[in-house]
Scaffold this motif. Structure first.
Motif, mmCIF file in Angstrom:
data_model
loop_
_atom_site.group_PDB
_atom_site.id
_atom_site.type_symbol
_atom_site.label_atom_id
_atom_site.label_comp_id
_atom_site.label_asym_id
_atom_site.label_seq_id
_atom_site.Cartn_x
_atom_site.Cartn_y
_atom_site.Cartn_z
ATOM 1 N N ASP A 192 8.590 -19.473 7.861
ATOM 2 C CA ASP A 192 8.271 -20.928 7.907
ATOM 3 C C ASP A 192 6.569 -21.013 7.609
ATOM 4 O O ASP A 192 6.020 -21.794 7.729
ATOM 5 N N PHE A 193 6.078 -19.921 7.025
ATOM 6 C CA PHE A 193 4.900 -19.761 6.371
ATOM 7 C C PHE A 193 3.860 -19.527 7.335
ATOM 8 O O PHE A 193 2.456 -19.532 7.370
ATOM 9 N N SER A 194 4.189 -19.310 8.679
ATOM 10 C CA SER A 194 3.380 -18.939 9.823
ATOM 11 C C SER A 194 2.822 -17.455 9.504
ATOM 12 O O SER A 194 3.348 -16.786 8.634
ATOM 13 N N VAL A 195 1.990 -17.058 10.234
ATOM 14 C CA VAL A 195 1.619 -15.463 10.513
ATOM 15 C C VAL A 195 2.792 -14.803 10.711
ATOM 16 O O VAL A 195 3.193 -13.758 10.066
ATOM 17 N N GLN A 196 3.664 -15.327 11.577
ATOM 18 C CA GLN A 196 4.809 -14.374 11.861
ATOM 19 C C GLN A 196 5.671 -14.249 10.707
ATOM 20 O O GLN A 196 6.361 -13.283 10.479
ATOM 21 N N GLY A 197 5.883 -15.297 10.111
ATOM 22 C CA GLY A 197 6.623 -15.550 8.806
ATOM 23 C C GLY A 197 6.228 -14.777 7.524
ATOM 24 O O GLY A 197 6.918 -13.833 7.092
ATOM 25 N N ASN A 198 4.990 -14.538 7.579
ATOM 26 C CA ASN A 198 4.368 -13.766 6.643
ATOM 27 C C ASN A 198 4.792 -12.174 6.931
ATOM 28 O O ASN A 198 4.919 -11.220 5.960
ATOM 29 N N HIS A 199 4.420 -11.875 8.199
ATOM 30 C CA HIS A 199 5.083 -10.557 8.657
ATOM 31 C C HIS A 199 6.503 -10.271 8.351
ATOM 32 O O HIS A 199 6.910 -9.192 7.855
ATOM 33 N N LEU A 229 16.860 -8.930 12.728
ATOM 34 C CA LEU A 229 15.729 -8.210 13.225
ATOM 35 C C LEU A 229 14.473 -9.461 13.353
ATOM 36 O O LEU A 229 14.133 -10.131 12.324
ATOM 37 N N VAL A 230 14.045 -9.795 14.579
ATOM 38 C CA VAL A 230 12.853 -10.672 14.612
ATOM 39 C C VAL A 230 11.593 -9.880 14.739
ATOM 40 O O VAL A 230 11.200 -8.941 15.311
ATOM 41 N N VAL A 231 10.716 -10.247 13.743
ATOM 42 C CA VAL A 231 9.555 -9.747 13.417
ATOM 43 C C VAL A 231 8.339 -10.361 14.016
ATOM 44 O O VAL A 231 8.228 -11.560 13.832
ATOM 45 N N ARG A 232 7.333 -9.675 14.544
ATOM 46 C CA ARG A 232 6.228 -10.073 15.170
ATOM 47 C C ARG A 232 5.156 -9.489 14.699
ATOM 48 O O ARG A 232 4.018 -9.955 15.114
ATOM 49 N N ARG A 233 5.331 -8.143 14.372
ATOM 50 C CA ARG A 233 4.018 -7.546 14.035
ATOM 51 C C ARG A 233 3.852 -7.393 12.538
ATOM 52 O O ARG A 233 4.718 -7.411 11.743
ATOM 53 N N PRO A 234 2.432 -7.253 12.155
ATOM 54 C CA PRO A 234 2.495 -6.691 10.725
ATOM 55 C C PRO A 234 3.260 -5.337 10.403
ATOM 56 O O PRO A 234 3.429 -4.379 11.044
ATOM 57 N N ALA A 235 3.567 -5.328 8.902
ATOM 58 C CA ALA A 235 4.387 -4.328 8.316
ATOM 59 C C ALA A 235 3.653 -3.440 7.634
ATOM 60 O O ALA A 235 3.287 -3.674 6.560
ATOM 61 N N SER A 236 3.175 -2.342 8.252
ATOM 62 C CA SER A 236 2.303 -1.531 7.446
ATOM 63 C C SER A 236 3.029 -0.078 6.676
ATOM 64 O O SER A 236 2.466 0.448 6.011
ATOM 65 N N GLY A 237 4.300 -0.245 7.302
ATOM 66 C CA GLY A 237 4.986 1.003 6.634
ATOM 67 C C GLY A 237 6.434 1.084 7.519
ATOM 68 O O GLY A 237 6.773 0.242 8.346
ATOM 69 N N PRO A 238 7.260 2.007 7.219
ATOM 70 C CA PRO A 238 8.607 2.074 7.867
ATOM 71 C C PRO A 238 8.623 2.084 9.476
ATOM 72 O O PRO A 238 7.505 2.792 10.007
ATOM 73 N N TYR A 239 9.399 1.869 10.133
ATOM 74 C CA TYR A 239 9.558 1.955 11.634
ATOM 75 C C TYR A 239 9.467 3.620 11.974
ATOM 76 O O TYR A 239 10.437 4.432 11.357
ATOM 77 N N ARG A 240 8.648 3.925 12.569
ATOM 78 C CA ARG A 240 8.463 5.370 13.064
ATOM 79 C C ARG A 240 9.102 5.677 14.142
ATOM 80 O O ARG A 240 9.253 6.785 14.568
ATOM 81 N N SER A 241 9.242 4.609 14.963
ATOM 82 C CA SER A 241 9.718 4.822 16.707
ATOM 83 C C SER A 241 10.411 3.947 17.119
ATOM 84 O O SER A 241 10.071 2.604 16.824
ATOM 85 N N LEU A 242 11.565 3.993 17.768
ATOM 86 C CA LEU A 242 12.520 3.137 18.052
ATOM 87 C C LEU A 242 12.919 3.403 19.425
ATOM 88 O O LEU A 242 13.114 4.393 19.809
#
Length: 321
Positions: A11-18, A122-135
């Motif tokens: 929705d072009f929010s900060v969360q949307g950009n993430h 997948l509900v994204v809330r945080r910036p994506a700096s790289g692949p998920y390293r821990s789950l």
């Protein structure tokens, strides 16, 4: 590698950009195609929403070298979103939470999508700096839990995976109400813990080849709350949780572990509706060794029995509902 087709919702929010950034990284890692959709829940989108979305798609193609295209219409309802999800293996959700009475009674739009579309979200809330390293993967020891682990591992084969199960204490309250002795309650608690440990071994035994990075932990208490506590304790970047089919009315009155994790957490959450396991099974098949590779696995004589009270129908093992 899976997924093969992603739909990123913004929705072009900060969360949307993430969400756009995360979807682009996943597509680049797995060679998947990407489709972008703009939503407005509720209200009006920016006047240049379609053009902005097309510009994002072009930037993603140039930056990540993947196929990306924008849907040339805006989604104003859940039905509009569902129309665009037909060919997607994974939905990447980046819309800010909706407000108002409708969302209070019916839940967030993403919850409605989960109820009507048997597809991982997948509900994204945080910036994506790289692949998920821990789950952290919330498990209830059903066959569906194996699919959750397979799908979570498929997102990044190098990620550290922690399987987590919360033993519900609800049955202990029932036993105390029935004036059962503390000694019997303690014995029941120990039996639940033994059962959980055995089942955790049964679940992780299939991942012998990756045992150095597949961990396990067991907690006590409310499953949703304990999952969030474990995520904070371990610093995991993603929580993977399953969801049983349920109506909006059932979710409103009783809630579900997945719903509570979504509403109570601040990190990324991958929700996998039970019944959407084809994607996970394809991941597991792709992850199997070739014919020339040697497979060494431990053998166990069957699956451990449940505590007696579970067999009678009172589930006290923190089942993901």
């Amino acid at each position: 590698m899976i997924p093969r087709s992603l739909l990123a919702i913004t929705d072009f929010s900060v969360q949307g950009n993430h969400a756009l950034d995360r979807a682009a990284l996943l597509c680049a890692e797995h060679g998947a195609s990407l489709k972008l959709l703009c939503v407005a829940f509720p209200g009006e989108p920016p006047p240049d929403a379609v053009c902005r979305l097309a510009h994002h798609a072009l930037q993603i193609e140039q930056r990540h070298g993947i196929r990306a295209r924008a849907v040339n219409r805006t989604a104003f309802t859940v039905e509009d979103v569902l129309t665009s999800t037909r060919d997607a293996d994974l939905l990447v959700w980046g819309a800010a939470p909706a407000r108002g009475l409708r969302s209070f009674f019916m839940g967030e739009p993403v919850e409605a999508v989960l109820r009507q579309r048997q597809c991982p979200v997948l509900v994204v809330r945080r910036p994506a700096s790289g692949p998920y390293r821990s789950l952290v993967v919330a498990v209830d020891f059903s066959e569906a839990s194996r699919d959750l682990v397979a799908l979570g591992a498929a997102l990044n084969q190098q990620a550290r995976i922690e399987l987590f199960h919360a033993i519900s204490t609800a049955n202990e309250g029932k036993l105390r109400y029935a004036e059962v002795s503390e000694q019997a309650i303690k014995a029941y608690r120990n039996e639940c813990l033994r059962h959980a440990r055995d089942r955790m071994f049964w679940l992780t035994d299939s991942y012998e080849a990756r045992r150095n990075r597949v961990l396990s932990a067991i907690g006590h208490g409310n499953p949703a709350r304990q999952v969030l506590v474990q995520q904070q304790r371990s610093g995991a970047e993603l929580v993977v949780v399953g969801k049983h089919p349920a109506s909006a009315l059932s979710d409103f009155f009783f809630g579900s572990v997945a719903q509570r994790v979504l509403n109570g957490g601040a990190g990324d959450v991958l929700v996998v509706p039970h019944g959407s396991h084809d994607l996970a099974r394809r991941a597991a098949v792709r992850g199997q060794p070739s014919a020339g590779q040697r497979v060494v696995r431990r053998l166990r004589a069957g699956i451990p029995d449940e505590p007696a009270i579970h067999r009678l129908g009172a589930t006290g093992n923190g089942s993901i509902r």
